[in-house]
Design a protein around this motif. Sequence first.
Motif, PDB file in Angstrom:
ATOM      1  N   MET A 170       0.805  -1.203   0.000  1.00  0.00           N
ATOM      2  CA  MET A 170       0.000   0.000   0.000  1.00  0.00           C
ATOM      3  C   MET A 170       0.845   1.262   0.000  1.00  0.00           C
ATOM      4  O   MET A 170       0.329   2.322  -0.246  1.00  0.00           O
ATOM      5  N   GLU A 171       2.092   1.114   0.276  1.00  0.00           N
ATOM      6  CA  GLU A 171       2.968   2.292   0.285  1.00  0.00           C
ATOM      7  C   GLU A 171       3.571   2.486  -1.103  1.00  0.00           C
ATOM      8  O   GLU A 171       4.743   2.245  -1.331  1.00  0.00           O
ATOM      9  N   LYS A 172       2.743   2.920  -2.021  1.00  0.00           N
ATOM     10  CA  LYS A 172       3.151   3.161  -3.403  1.00  0.00           C
ATOM     11  C   LYS A 172       2.784   4.597  -3.780  1.00  0.00           C
ATOM     12  O   LYS A 172       1.790   4.837  -4.453  1.00  0.00           O
ATOM     13  N   LYS A 206      -6.294  10.721 -11.656  1.00  0.00           N
ATOM     14  CA  LYS A 206      -7.202  10.093 -12.615  1.00  0.00           C
ATOM     15  C   LYS A 206      -8.636   9.983 -12.114  1.00  0.00           C
ATOM     16  O   LYS A 206      -9.577  10.086 -12.912  1.00  0.00           O
ATOM     17  N   ILE A 207      -8.845   9.763 -10.832  1.00  0.00           N
ATOM     18  CA  ILE A 207     -10.197   9.562 -10.302  1.00  0.00           C
ATOM     19  C   ILE A 207     -11.156  10.693 -10.678  1.00  0.00           C
ATOM     20  O   ILE A 207     -12.275  10.425 -11.103  1.00  0.00           O
ATOM     21  N   PRO A 208     -10.767  11.961 -10.561  1.00  0.00           N
ATOM     22  CA  PRO A 208     -11.705  13.034 -10.930  1.00  0.00           C
ATOM     23  C   PRO A 208     -12.099  13.038 -12.407  1.00  0.00           C
ATOM     24  O   PRO A 208     -13.098  13.644 -12.782  1.00  0.00           O
ATOM     25  N   LEU A 220     -10.477  -2.312   6.534  1.00  0.00           N
ATOM     26  CA  LEU A 220     -10.855  -1.145   5.739  1.00  0.00           C
ATOM     27  C   LEU A 220     -11.589  -0.122   6.599  1.00  0.00           C
ATOM     28  O   LEU A 220     -11.298   1.071   6.535  1.00  0.00           O
ATOM     29  N   GLN A 221     -12.508  -0.589   7.431  1.00  0.00           N
ATOM     30  CA  GLN A 221     -13.253   0.317   8.319  1.00  0.00           C
ATOM     31  C   GLN A 221     -12.321   0.999   9.314  1.00  0.00           C
ATOM     32  O   GLN A 221     -12.462   2.191   9.587  1.00  0.00           O
ATOM     33  N   THR A 222     -11.386   0.240   9.845  1.00  0.00           N
ATOM     34  CA  THR A 222     -10.464   0.789  10.847  1.00  0.00           C
ATOM     35  C   THR A 222      -9.502   1.804  10.236  1.00  0.00           C
ATOM     36  O   THR A 222      -9.280   2.878  10.786  1.00  0.00           O
ATOM     37  N   MET A 223      -8.952   1.456   9.082  1.00  0.00           N
ATOM     38  CA  MET A 223      -7.948   2.322   8.457  1.00  0.00           C
ATOM     39  C   MET A 223      -8.538   3.572   7.817  1.00  0.00           C
ATOM     40  O   MET A 223      -7.869   4.599   7.737  1.00  0.00           O
ATOM     41  N   PHE A 224      -9.803   3.471   7.369  1.00  0.00           N
ATOM     42  CA  PHE A 224     -10.432   4.583   6.658  1.00  0.00           C
ATOM     43  C   PHE A 224     -11.837   4.829   7.205  1.00  0.00           C
ATOM     44  O   PHE A 224     -12.838   4.516   6.559  1.00  0.00           O
ATOM     45  N   PRO A 225     -11.941   5.407   8.405  1.00  0.00           N
ATOM     46  CA  PRO A 225     -13.252   5.598   9.046  1.00  0.00           C
ATOM     47  C   PRO A 225     -14.179   6.557   8.293  1.00  0.00           C
ATOM     48  O   PRO A 225     -15.380   6.566   8.536  1.00  0.00           O
ATOM     49  N   SER A 226     -13.648   7.321   7.354  1.00  0.00           N
ATOM     50  CA  SER A 226     -14.495   8.255   6.599  1.00  0.00           C
ATOM     51  C   SER A 226     -15.209   7.578   5.427  1.00  0.00           C
ATOM     52  O   SER A 226     -16.007   8.221   4.744  1.00  0.00           O
ATOM     53  N   LEU A 227     -14.937   6.292   5.207  1.00  0.00           N
ATOM     54  CA  LEU A 227     -15.608   5.555   4.137  1.00  0.00           C
ATOM     55  C   LEU A 227     -16.877   4.908   4.665  1.00  0.00           C
ATOM     56  O   LEU A 227     -16.951   4.529   5.827  1.00  0.00           O
ATOM     57  N   ASP A 228     -17.848   4.748   3.793  1.00  0.00           N
ATOM     58  CA  ASP A 228     -19.079   4.015   4.112  1.00  0.00           C
ATOM     59  C   ASP A 228     -18.855   2.573   3.644  1.00  0.00           C
ATOM     60  O   ASP A 228     -19.171   2.232   2.509  1.00  0.00           O
ATOM     61  N   LEU A 253      -7.170   3.036  -3.560  1.00  0.00           N
ATOM     62  CA  LEU A 253      -8.091   4.110  -3.919  1.00  0.00           C
ATOM     63  C   LEU A 253      -8.422   4.963  -2.701  1.00  0.00           C
ATOM     64  O   LEU A 253      -8.482   6.191  -2.795  1.00  0.00           O
ATOM     65  N   ALA A 254      -8.626   4.340  -1.556  1.00  0.00           N
ATOM     66  CA  ALA A 254      -8.957   5.079  -0.339  1.00  0.00           C
ATOM     67  C   ALA A 254      -7.812   5.994   0.088  1.00  0.00           C
ATOM     68  O   ALA A 254      -8.051   7.076   0.623  1.00  0.00           O
ATOM     69  N   LYS A 255      -6.586   5.576  -0.155  1.00  0.00           N
ATOM     70  CA  LYS A 255      -5.435   6.404   0.225  1.00  0.00           C
ATOM     71  C   LYS A 255      -5.417   7.743  -0.498  1.00  0.00           C
ATOM     72  O   LYS A 255      -4.768   8.676  -0.043  1.00  0.00           O
ATOM     73  N   THR A 256      -6.128   7.867  -1.608  1.00  0.00           N
ATOM     74  CA  THR A 256      -6.159   9.143  -2.326  1.00  0.00           C
ATOM     75  C   THR A 256      -7.026  10.165  -1.602  1.00  0.00           C
ATOM     76  O   THR A 256      -6.943  11.355  -1.886  1.00  0.00           O
ATOM     77  N   GLY A 257      -7.900   9.701  -0.705  1.00  0.00           N
ATOM     78  CA  GLY A 257      -8.809  10.602   0.005  1.00  0.00           C
ATOM     79  C   GLY A 257     -10.053  10.954  -0.787  1.00  0.00           C
ATOM     80  O   GLY A 257     -10.927  11.654  -0.307  1.00  0.00           O
ATOM     81  N   GLN A 258     -10.153  10.450  -2.001  1.00  0.00           N
ATOM     82  CA  GLN A 258     -11.270  10.816  -2.861  1.00  0.00           C
ATOM     83  C   GLN A 258     -12.480   9.894  -2.728  1.00  0.00           C
ATOM     84  O   GLN A 258     -13.479  10.097  -3.416  1.00  0.00           O
ATOM     85  N   LEU A 259     -12.392   8.912  -1.840  1.00  0.00           N
ATOM     86  CA  LEU A 259     -13.540   8.033  -1.599  1.00  0.00           C
ATOM     87  C   LEU A 259     -14.255   8.383  -0.297  1.00  0.00           C
ATOM     88  O   LEU A 259     -15.220   7.712   0.069  1.00  0.00           O
ATOM     89  N   ASP A 260     -13.794   9.412   0.383  1.00  0.00           N
ATOM     90  CA  ASP A 260     -14.407   9.797   1.653  1.00  0.00           C
ATOM     91  C   ASP A 260     -15.911   9.978   1.481  1.00  0.00           C
ATOM     92  O   ASP A 260     -16.372  10.583   0.511  1.00  0.00           O
ATOM     93  N   ASN A 261     -16.656   9.417   2.418  1.00  0.00           N
ATOM     94  CA  ASN A 261     -18.124   9.475   2.444  1.00  0.00           C
ATOM     95  C   ASN A 261     -18.788   8.739   1.281  1.00  0.00           C
ATOM     96  O   ASN A 261     -19.960   8.946   1.025  1.00  0.00           O
ATOM     97  N   LYS A 262     -18.045   7.899   0.606  1.00  0.00           N
ATOM     98  CA  LYS A 262     -18.620   7.100  -0.475  1.00  0.00           C
ATOM     99  C   LYS A 262     -18.745   5.647  -0.014  1.00  0.00           C
ATOM    100  O   LYS A 262     -18.027   5.199   0.869  1.00  0.00           O
ATOM    101  N   SER A 263     -19.680   4.918  -0.616  1.00  0.00           N
ATOM    102  CA  SER A 263     -19.864   3.504  -0.301  1.00  0.00           C
ATOM    103  C   SER A 263     -18.798   2.680  -1.004  1.00  0.00           C
ATOM    104  O   SER A 263     -18.557   2.863  -2.204  1.00  0.00           O
TER     105      SER A 263
END
Length: 65
Positions: free
Chosen positions: A1-3, A13-15, A51-59, A30-40
């Motif tokens: 994940m450290e890439k 590219k995501i936008p 995934l829930q623990t590492m990225f609590p802002s994700l649904d 994908l979550a590491k980009t921060g662009q999935l915050d509040n997305k399912s």
Amino acid sequence: MEKPAVIDWLARKIPQTTITASVCTGVFLLAKTGQLDNKSVTTHWEDIADLQTMFPSLDVKSGVR
């Protein structure tokens, strides 16, 4: 994940996409980009808790594809 180069490329590219998808645990990159915050999102059932623990802002959804 450290890439960092991969994460930076994804962040650029995501936008530009209508749909962004990954296979299995690719969601962690994908979550590491921060662009999935509040997305399912989902991943392999064995990785849901991480995934829930590492990225609590994700649904994070379980039991779905």
